[in-house]
Design a protein around this motif. Structure first.
Motif, PDB file in Angstrom:
ATOM      1  N   SER A  66       0.820  -1.208   0.000  1.00  0.00           N
ATOM      2  CA  SER A  66       0.000   0.000   0.000  1.00  0.00           C
ATOM      3  C   SER A  66       0.860   1.265   0.000  1.00  0.00           C
ATOM      4  N   TYR A  67       0.184   2.376  -0.187  1.00  0.00           N
ATOM      5  CA  TYR A  67       0.870   3.662  -0.124  1.00  0.00           C
ATOM      6  C   TYR A  67       1.398   3.911   1.288  1.00  0.00           C
ATOM      7  N   ASP A  68       0.671   3.446   2.291  1.00  0.00           N
ATOM      8  CA  ASP A  68       1.143   3.573   3.675  1.00  0.00           C
ATOM      9  C   ASP A  68       2.426   2.774   3.892  1.00  0.00           C
ATOM     10  N   THR A  71       5.211   5.004   2.349  1.00  0.00           N
ATOM     11  CA  THR A  71       5.601   6.168   3.152  1.00  0.00           C
ATOM     12  C   THR A  71       6.282   5.753   4.459  1.00  0.00           C
ATOM     13  N   TYR A  84       6.971   5.907  -7.377  1.00  0.00           N
ATOM     14  CA  TYR A  84       5.771   5.213  -6.928  1.00  0.00           C
ATOM     15  C   TYR A  84       4.811   5.090  -8.107  1.00  0.00           C
ATOM     16  N   LEU A  86       1.253   4.724  -9.121  1.00  0.00           N
ATOM     17  CA  LEU A  86      -0.095   4.931  -8.590  1.00  0.00           C
ATOM     18  C   LEU A  86      -1.134   4.388  -9.562  1.00  0.00           C
ATOM     19  N   ASP A 144       0.978  13.464   0.401  1.00  0.00           N
ATOM     20  CA  ASP A 144      -0.200  12.724   0.820  1.00  0.00           C
ATOM     21  C   ASP A 144      -0.809  12.021  -0.395  1.00  0.00           C
ATOM     22  N   LEU A 145      -1.409  10.866  -0.186  1.00  0.00           N
ATOM     23  CA  LEU A 145      -1.990  10.103  -1.289  1.00  0.00           C
ATOM     24  C   LEU A 145      -3.011  10.935  -2.060  1.00  0.00           C
ATOM     25  N   ARG A 149      -3.307  11.715  -6.109  1.00  0.00           N
ATOM     26  CA  ARG A 149      -4.527  11.447  -6.880  1.00  0.00           C
ATOM     27  C   ARG A 149      -5.013  12.683  -7.631  1.00  0.00           C
TER      28      ARG A 149
END
Length: 155
Positions: A66-68, A71, A84, A86, A144-145, A149
């Protein structure tokens, strides 16, 4: 004058009389290509190896991470480069993928590291053909994600 001062700071940081650029070995470029073409990685985190003055792969993330996870893999007190991939659903309901180049330079990192990463960022970034967006981040909010986006949906 500011450019001359930055260059003077960068050269000693890169090992005495070294020029203000870094080497990008094939294995680092290959990790990016695996992310871009084969989707083998969700992300790749790169660091500059002080002893060899090369950009090396520090960590790769599996496609399911995940993105978490990404990070959380970045150090809180040191600089890194990262890419990354996405995956998202666009505003017009299409599945898309965009690659982000992130220059991570947290406020708590050393001045020396910030200088080295800032001076070599453009050179390294241009080695990675196929990046869609670039983000320079000094704190987690900068990348931040939702920020990613929004940027990805503008295209």
């Amino acid at each position: 004058m500011a450019l001359a001062a930055a260059a003077a700071l960068a050269w000693p940081c890169l090992g005495g009389n070294s020029p203000a650029w870094i080497d990008v070995p094939e294995r680092s470029k290959s990790a990016f290509m695996e992310l871009k073409r084969r989707k083998v990685h969700r992300y790749v985190i790169f660091k500059i190896d002080d002893s060899t003055e090369e950009v090396v792969v520090e960590k790769t993330g599996a496609p399911g991470e995940s993105y978490d996870d990404f990070t959380a893999s970045l150090p809180v007190d040191d600089c890194r480069y990262a890419v990354y991939d996405l995956d998202f659903v666009s505003d017009d309901n299409c599945r898309k993928s965009k690659i982000f180049f992130i220059s991570w330079s947290p406020d708590d990192s050393r001045i020396r590291a910030k200088t080295i990463y800032a001076v070599s960022r453009n050179q390294f970034r241009h080695e990675l053909d196929g990046v869609h967006f670039e983000i320079q981040a000094t704190d987690p909010g900068d990348m931040d994600l939702e920020v990613l986006r929004v940027r990805a949906n503008r295209t």
